[in-house]
Scaffold this active site. Structure first.
Site, short mmCIF file in Angstrom:
data_model
loop_
_atom_site.label_atom_id
_atom_site.label_comp_id
_atom_site.label_asym_id
_atom_site.label_seq_id
_atom_site.Cartn_x
_atom_site.Cartn_y
_atom_site.Cartn_z
N ILE A 1 0.84 -1.20 0.00
CA ILE A 1 0.00 0.00 0.00
C ILE A 1 0.87 1.25 0.00
O ILE A 1 0.59 2.21 -0.73
CB ILE A 1 -0.95 -0.01 1.21
CG1 ILE A 1 -2.02 -1.11 1.03
CG2 ILE A 1 -1.62 1.35 1.38
CD1 ILE A 1 -2.87 -1.34 2.26
N ALA B 1 3.16 2.03 7.27
CA ALA B 1 4.04 0.94 7.70
C ALA B 1 3.27 0.00 8.60
O ALA B 1 2.48 0.43 9.45
CB ALA B 1 5.26 1.50 8.41
N GLY B 2 3.48 -1.29 8.43
CA GLY B 2 2.70 -2.24 9.22
C GLY B 2 3.42 -3.54 9.49
O GLY B 2 4.50 -3.82 8.96
N TYR C 1 -3.47 -7.77 16.33
CA TYR C 1 -3.47 -6.87 15.18
C TYR C 1 -4.71 -5.97 15.22
O TYR C 1 -4.61 -4.74 15.03
CB TYR C 1 -3.45 -7.69 13.90
CG TYR C 1 -3.42 -6.87 12.63
CD1 TYR C 1 -2.24 -6.29 12.18
CD2 TYR C 1 -4.58 -6.68 11.87
CE1 TYR C 1 -2.22 -5.54 11.01
CE2 TYR C 1 -4.57 -5.94 10.71
CZ TYR C 1 -3.38 -5.37 10.27
OH TYR C 1 -3.35 -4.62 9.12
N PRO D 1 -8.47 -0.57 5.21
CA PRO D 1 -8.58 -1.60 4.17
C PRO D 1 -9.00 -2.94 4.74
O PRO D 1 -8.70 -3.28 5.89
CB PRO D 1 -7.16 -1.68 3.60
CG PRO D 1 -6.46 -0.46 4.09
CD PRO D 1 -7.11 -0.11 5.38
N GLY D 2 -9.68 -3.71 3.90
CA GLY D 2 -9.85 -5.13 4.18
C GLY D 2 -8.64 -5.88 3.66
O GLY D 2 -7.60 -5.27 3.37
#
Length: 230
Positions: free
Chosen positions: A15, A76-77, A139, A169-170
């Site tokens: 993303i 960032a994830g 999460y 988002p999904g």
């Protein structure tokens, strides 16, 4: 007149990379913070966004290169699926440090510029923050905290002209979603109204809208999830 400056975290892939492309197309000079090298982005700093002092230094570096920052996108994830009984204290802390701590670190470092420019911040949350998910408790908790920070910060800085929003988002077709993730199975995809995963480019278009066009919007969460949460 120089181009406006945007900072994108997690811009090396997924993303974040799609957001870099979208904002560059809209005329921004874009700097990137990512743990991984971003060879296709001219102005990139390798940094762990959960490290507050390192983020402050990295933002200062990009500001020196590009100028004051008027848009921030925190994408960032970190993601893993673990049953709640098996989530270790370290795993809980890591998830919160990356998502919640990372957002706060970036917001603090960039807020003086955003206040000066009457700029905008967009955080990437998740539909799991709203709907929850099996084996996703830490999460979902971290992303729920992201939404809480977004709405609180939006209220704090709105009178000074800064807009703060989120996209949720999904399941999205990025490397963060492993090939064996249950969300890639035909059974799951057929349960979605749109029968497919969201793409990074679709999420990026929503981010672009919030950054560039939604001047009326603050404290909002835009759901981009193929109908997973309606």
């Amino acid at each position: 007149m120089s181009a406006p400056v945007a900072l994108v975290t997690g811009g090396a892939s997924g993303i974040g990379a799609a957001v870099v492309t979208a904002l560059t197309r809209r005329g921004y000079s874009v700097g990137c913070l990512d743990r991984n090298p971003a060879p296709n982005i001219e102005h990139s700093v390798a940094v762990d966004i959960s490290d507050g002092p390192a983020v402050t230094a990295a933002v200062a570096d990009l500001r020196d290169r590009l100028g004051p920052i008027s848009a921030v996108v925190n994408s960032a994830g970190h993601y893993e699926m673990v049953p709640v009984a098996d989530i270790t204290p370290e795993a809980w802390h890591t998830m919160l440090r990356v998502h919640l701590g990372g957002l706060v670190n970036v917001a603090r470092a960039c807020l003086p510029d955003l206040l000066e420019s009457r700029g905008t911040l967009v955080a990437v949350a998740s539909e799991l923050a709203v709907g929850g998910g099996e084996d996703d408790a830490h999460y979902a908790a971290a992303k729920g905290a992201v939404i809480g920070v977004v709405r609180s910060l939006a209220a704090e800085v709105a009178a000074r002209g800064v807009r703060v929003n989120a996209v949720a988002p999904g399941p999205t077709d990025t490397p963060l979603l492993a090939a064996d993730n249950p969300c890639r199975t035909p059974e799951y995809l057929n349960s979605l109204p749109l029968r497919r995963l969201t793409t990074p480019q679709e999420v990026a278009r929503c981010v672009e809208y919030l950054v560039c066009d939604a001047t009326f919007s603050t404290g909002d969460v835009v759901n981009v999830n193929s109908g997973a949460v309606i």
